[in-house]
Motif scaffolding. Structure first.
Motif, PDB file in Angstrom:
ATOM      1  N   UNK A  18       0.833  -1.212   0.000  1.00 53.31           N
ATOM      2  CA  UNK A  18       0.000   0.000   0.000  1.00 53.31           C
ATOM      3  C   UNK A  18       0.867   1.261   0.000  1.00 53.31           C
ATOM      4  N   UNK A  19       2.090   1.157   0.448  1.00 57.34           N
ATOM      5  CA  UNK A  19       3.004   2.307   0.456  1.00 57.34           C
ATOM      6  C   UNK A  19       3.385   2.743  -0.962  1.00 57.34           C
ATOM      7  N   UNK A  20       3.118   1.905  -1.961  1.00 54.19           N
ATOM      8  CA  UNK A  20       3.431   2.233  -3.364  1.00 54.19           C
ATOM      9  C   UNK A  20       2.217   2.803  -4.101  1.00 54.19           C
ATOM     10  N   UNK A  21       1.099   2.906  -3.396  1.00 55.84           N
ATOM     11  CA  UNK A  21      -0.157   3.286  -4.040  1.00 55.84           C
ATOM     12  C   UNK A  21      -0.073   4.585  -4.818  1.00 55.84           C
ATOM     13  N   UNK A  22       0.502   5.619  -4.221  1.00 61.16           N
ATOM     14  CA  UNK A  22       0.594   6.915  -4.896  1.00 61.16           C
ATOM     15  C   UNK A  22       1.321   6.828  -6.224  1.00 61.16           C
ATOM     16  N   UNK A  23       2.440   6.126  -6.246  1.00 58.89           N
ATOM     17  CA  UNK A  23       3.214   5.977  -7.486  1.00 58.89           C
ATOM     18  C   UNK A  23       2.449   5.178  -8.535  1.00 58.89           C
ATOM     19  N   UNK A  24       1.753   4.141  -8.093  1.00 55.49           N
ATOM     20  CA  UNK A  24       1.005   3.296  -9.031  1.00 55.49           C
ATOM     21  C   UNK A  24      -0.163   4.068  -9.641  1.00 55.49           C
ATOM     22  N   UNK A  25      -0.931   4.736  -8.810  1.00 54.43           N
ATOM     23  CA  UNK A  25      -2.120   5.458  -9.274  1.00 54.43           C
ATOM     24  C   UNK A  25      -1.760   6.561 -10.249  1.00 54.43           C
ATOM     25  N   UNK A  26      -0.676   7.244  -9.980  1.00 52.11           N
ATOM     26  CA  UNK A  26      -0.265   8.356 -10.853  1.00 52.11           C
ATOM     27  C   UNK A  26      -0.155   7.947 -12.313  1.00 52.11           C
ATOM     28  N   UNK A  27       0.169   6.694 -12.570  1.00 53.60           N
ATOM     29  CA  UNK A  27       0.302   6.220 -13.941  1.00 53.60           C
ATOM     30  C   UNK A  27      -1.012   5.942 -14.641  1.00 53.60           C
ATOM     31  N   UNK A  28      -2.125   5.990 -13.907  1.00 53.71           N
ATOM     32  CA  UNK A  28      -3.420   5.648 -14.489  1.00 53.71           C
ATOM     33  C   UNK A  28      -4.389   6.812 -14.596  1.00 53.71           C
ATOM     34  N   UNK A  29      -4.285   7.803 -13.722  1.00 49.27           N
ATOM     35  CA  UNK A  29      -5.232   8.912 -13.763  1.00 49.27           C
ATOM     36  C   UNK A  29      -5.108   9.802 -12.548  1.00 49.27           C
ATOM     37  N   UNK A  30      -6.060  10.740 -12.426  1.00 52.79           N
ATOM     38  CA  UNK A  30      -5.928  11.749 -11.373  1.00 52.79           C
ATOM     39  C   UNK A  30      -7.023  11.714 -10.305  1.00 52.79           C
TER      40      UNK A  30
END
Length: 96
Positions: A18-30
């Motif tokens: 879950x600590x990687x969530x911000x980085x992962x989400x950024x690649x898909x949308x806002x």
């Protein structure tokens, strides 16, 4: 007539993922729709991982087995908030 439907998917599992969530989400949308347990135990992590990046998220609690009515409610909620990314945090019913 040609129709195209593309659903990019990424599944990340494991302790600390879950600590990687911000980085992962950024690649898909806002704008993010997060499905999670009603206890909201992940809320502080979501605030840290998404809000501080300027990524608004909308939390949709799921308890028990999802019904057709709950799914329809989630679709309306996501459309109303114009979400671009869907995240499921937890297991079982949340990911169903």
């Amino acid at each position: 007539m040609i129709a195209e439907f593309f659903i990019p998917t990424k599944i990340v599992v494991g302790e600390g993922s879950i600590q990687k969530l911000g980085d992962i989400v950024r690649g898909f949308g806002t704008k993010v729709l997060v499905f999670g347990s009603p206890s909201e135990r992940f809320r502080s992590i979501l605030d840290t991982q998404l809000t501080h990046l300027g990524t608004p998220y909308y939390y949709f609690p799921v308890s028990g087995e999802p019904t057709v009515a709950l799914i329809k409610e989630a679709v309306v909620y996501g459309a109303k908030n114009q979400v671009e990314v869907i995240v499921g945090i937890g297991g079982g019913s949340v990911l169903d």
